[in-house]
Design a protein around this motif. Structure first.
Motif, PDB file in Angstrom:
ATOM      1  N   LEU A 255       0.828  -1.204   0.000  1.00  0.00           N
ATOM      2  CA  LEU A 255       0.000   0.000   0.000  1.00  0.00           C
ATOM      3  C   LEU A 255       0.866   1.260   0.000  1.00  0.00           C
ATOM      4  N   SER A 256       2.038   1.170   0.630  1.00  0.00           N
ATOM      5  CA  SER A 256       2.936   2.326   0.708  1.00  0.00           C
ATOM      6  C   SER A 256       3.579   2.647  -0.639  1.00  0.00           C
TER       7      SER A 256
ATOM      8  N   ALA B  51      -1.561  15.592   5.142  1.00  0.00           N
ATOM      9  CA  ALA B  51      -2.294  15.280   6.378  1.00  0.00           C
ATOM     10  C   ALA B  51      -2.175  13.798   6.717  1.00  0.00           C
ATOM     11  N   TYR B  52      -2.371  12.931   5.710  1.00  0.00           N
ATOM     12  CA  TYR B  52      -2.254  11.489   5.935  1.00  0.00           C
ATOM     13  C   TYR B  52      -0.845  11.120   6.404  1.00  0.00           C
ATOM     14  N   MET B  53       0.167  11.712   5.782  1.00  0.00           N
ATOM     15  CA  MET B  53       1.556  11.428   6.155  1.00  0.00           C
ATOM     16  C   MET B  53       1.853  11.907   7.570  1.00  0.00           C
ATOM     17  N   THR B  54       1.351  13.083   7.911  1.00  0.00           N
ATOM     18  CA  THR B  54       1.637  13.684   9.216  1.00  0.00           C
ATOM     19  C   THR B  54       1.063  12.864  10.364  1.00  0.00           C
TER      20      THR B  54
ATOM     21  N   ILE C 268       0.527   7.794   0.809  1.00  0.00           N
ATOM     22  CA  ILE C 268       0.637   8.301  -0.562  1.00  0.00           C
ATOM     23  C   ILE C 268      -0.427   7.672  -1.457  1.00  0.00           C
ATOM     24  N   PHE C 269      -0.597   6.367  -1.332  1.00  0.00           N
ATOM     25  CA  PHE C 269      -1.605   5.668  -2.139  1.00  0.00           C
ATOM     26  C   PHE C 269      -3.005   6.181  -1.818  1.00  0.00           C
ATOM     27  N   PHE C 270      -3.328   6.296  -0.533  1.00  0.00           N
ATOM     28  CA  PHE C 270      -4.658   6.763  -0.148  1.00  0.00           C
ATOM     29  C   PHE C 270      -4.864   8.241  -0.480  1.00  0.00           C
ATOM     30  N   GLY C 271      -3.780   9.001  -0.492  1.00  0.00           N
ATOM     31  CA  GLY C 271      -3.866  10.398  -0.910  1.00  0.00           C
ATOM     32  C   GLY C 271      -4.259  10.502  -2.373  1.00  0.00           C
ATOM     33  N   MET C 272      -3.658   9.649  -3.213  1.00  0.00           N
ATOM     34  CA  MET C 272      -4.024   9.621  -4.630  1.00  0.00           C
ATOM     35  C   MET C 272      -5.474   9.182  -4.806  1.00  0.00           C
ATOM     36  N   ALA C 273      -5.887   8.171  -4.041  1.00  0.00           N
ATOM     37  CA  ALA C 273      -7.263   7.668  -4.143  1.00  0.00           C
ATOM     38  C   ALA C 273      -8.260   8.752  -3.757  1.00  0.00           C
TER      39      ALA C 273
ATOM     40  N   THR D 124       0.459  14.257  -8.849  1.00  0.00           N
ATOM     41  CA  THR D 124       1.288  15.315  -8.259  1.00  0.00           C
ATOM     42  C   THR D 124       1.533  15.136  -6.764  1.00  0.00           C
ATOM     43  N   PRO D 125       0.519  14.837  -5.940  1.00  0.00           N
ATOM     44  CA  PRO D 125       0.784  14.643  -4.506  1.00  0.00           C
ATOM     45  C   PRO D 125       1.827  13.568  -4.242  1.00  0.00           C
ATOM     46  N   ALA D 126       1.785  12.469  -5.006  1.00  0.00           N
ATOM     47  CA  ALA D 126       2.766  11.398  -4.824  1.00  0.00           C
ATOM     48  C   ALA D 126       4.173  11.895  -5.128  1.00  0.00           C
ATOM     49  N   LEU D 127       4.338  12.616  -6.234  1.00  0.00           N
ATOM     50  CA  LEU D 127       5.658  13.121  -6.613  1.00  0.00           C
ATOM     51  C   LEU D 127       6.188  14.117  -5.586  1.00  0.00           C
TER      52      LEU D 127
END
Length: 431
Positions: free
Chosen positions: A26-27, A183-186, A193-198, A347-350
């Motif tokens: 997932l990461s 926010a998810y990372m913090t 990163i995966f859930f941020g893209m989703a 973009t968020p992932a990069l």
């Protein structure tokens, strides 16, 4: 299972290893969509690269698990795919088929060096500060790339670059994606990163910025357009420019893998007497994945530092890597989701991966000017020239010069002097 992976010896269980594998997958699952979208800019078929990405990840992770017995997942490397797409193909005009041949050759060279034991010697020849500078420079590069692709950063005649149109829907979606992923990372969410893209993709569909896919699961797409092109175009690599390409592929993957191996082995408690057990097998697995990945049709495959996420939840053996490979193989049936992965979604992932890589600057001794200068130029020139290879070349030219002027010429390995000359000749006759 215990005999194959030595579960009891490593004080772990099948359940723990499965959980660790799922966590790592997932990461790093964002690569399933980021890599195809990036390589597609070269003219490669999106769905073919999607399949190649998965198969390369499966081969690499299985090799790491079964040969090296390490809990490390492999996939096409971030930064390496950017170099492939935006420097080799876009900037230098090299066809993607020839670039794949370069990746294949770099992987074969890796295998030879690993089997001969020379790989470790070459690693030791490159000063530690420059290794960290390359990692940090690539971090800045891919973060800038993500912001540019999303329209958050745009060209400007007066100031070269400027802030994009914040009233544009796709730009606002990318900004939202960065904020939610941060926010998810913090808060420490596994697979942030995966859930941020989703989340970004779902928001885009809700607001009509992204088309809703008509299906989620489908048959496995064809890989015919990319498969074997690296082998067919091997005769095209015999040029000075391709030599630089191969050396850069080689160099970046070289230290990316070594750094990941050290990070994972240290966190898992494998390091004993400053040595990493089965390091040769791990490096061989990585090299093997690069060779197969090039044949399938993707840029250099490498070990992912996101594997530390799986180690953090207890992963200690190759069973974790095997679980990662299984997860990747199941992803083959979800190609319809590629349609919702726009530049605003990637973009968020990069940006987040860039932030993580930039942390390498903390390991550079900026108080020593003779070290700070080449490190600075490696990082800065990657971004300003939009070329990873150029940044490396300029930094590697400055390093021997500043060290000699400081009177520390004996500390410079002969290989570094050779590389300085090669890069000077490159700027004189190739660029």
């Amino acid at each position: 299972m215990d005999k194959l992976f030595k579960l009891r010896e490593n004080k772990t269980t099948v359940r723990t290893e499965i959980l660790a594998g799922l966590t790592t997958f997932l990461s790093m699952a964002y690569v399933l969509f980021v890599n195809p979208s990036m390589l597609a800019t070269t003219g490669m078929e999106l769905k073919a690269v999607f399949v190649a990405t998965i198969l390369a990840s499966v081969v690499g992770s299985l090799a790491m698990g079964l040969i090296a017995n390490y809990p490390i997942g492999l996939a096409p490397g971030m930064g390496l795919n950017a170099f492939f797409a935006y420097t080799v193909c876009a900037q230098w005009g090299i066809p993607w088929q020839t670039a794949l041949a370069g990746v294949l050759v770099s992987g074969l060279v890796f295998i030879c060096l690993t089997l001969s034991g020379l790989r470790e010697k070459i690693v030791n020849a490159i000063p530690t500060e420059l290794k960290f500078a390359v990692g940090a420079g690539i971090g800045f590069f891919i973060a800038f790339l993500g912001l540019k692709n999303a329209g958050i950063i745009v060209p400007n005649d007066s100031t070269i670059v400027a802030l994009g149109d914040l009233h544009s829907g796709p730009v606002l979606l990318a900004v939202f994606g960065i904020i939610i992923t941060v926010a998810y990372m913090t808060i420490g969410w596994k697979g942030a990163i995966f859930f941020g893209m989703a989340t970004t993709a779902i928001a885009g569909m809700l607001f009509g910025l992204i088309d809703v896919p008509t299906q989620v699961v489908s048959s496995v797409p064809s890989m015919e357009s990319t498969f074997g092109q690296a082998i067919i175009h091997l005769p095209d690599i015999f040029t000075p420019q391709m030599l630089i390409v191969i050396l850069t592929f080689f160099f970046i993957d070289f230290f990316d893998t070594a750094g990941t191996l050290v990070a994972v082995a240290t966190q898992a408690g494998f390091v004993k007497d400053n040595k990493i057990p089965r390091a040769g097998r791990s490096l061989f697995s990585d090299s093997l994945a690069t060779v197969f990945g090039a044949i399938f049709g993707t840029s250099t495959t490498t070990s992912y530092v996101e594997s530390t996420a799986g180690v953090a939840v207890g992963g200690r053996t190759g069973l974790t890597a095997v679980v990662i490979a299984i997860c990747f193989s199941l992803s083959l049936f979800f190609s319809p989701l590629l349609g919702v992965i726009t530049s605003a979604v990637t973009t968020p992932a990069l940006v987040i991966v860039g932030i993580l890589m930039i942390g390498n600057v903390a390991h550079i001794d900026w108080t020593k000017f003779e070290v700070a200068v080449p490190s600075f130029f490696v990082i800065l020139m990657m971004v300003l020239t939009f070329s990873i290879a150029t940044g490396i070349a300029i930094g590697f030219i400055f390093y021997p010069i500043t060290m000699v002027l400081k009177g520390r010429y004996k500390e410079v390995h002969p290989i570094m002097y050779v590389m300085m000359v090669l890069f000077i000749l490159y700027f004189m006759f190739v660029v």
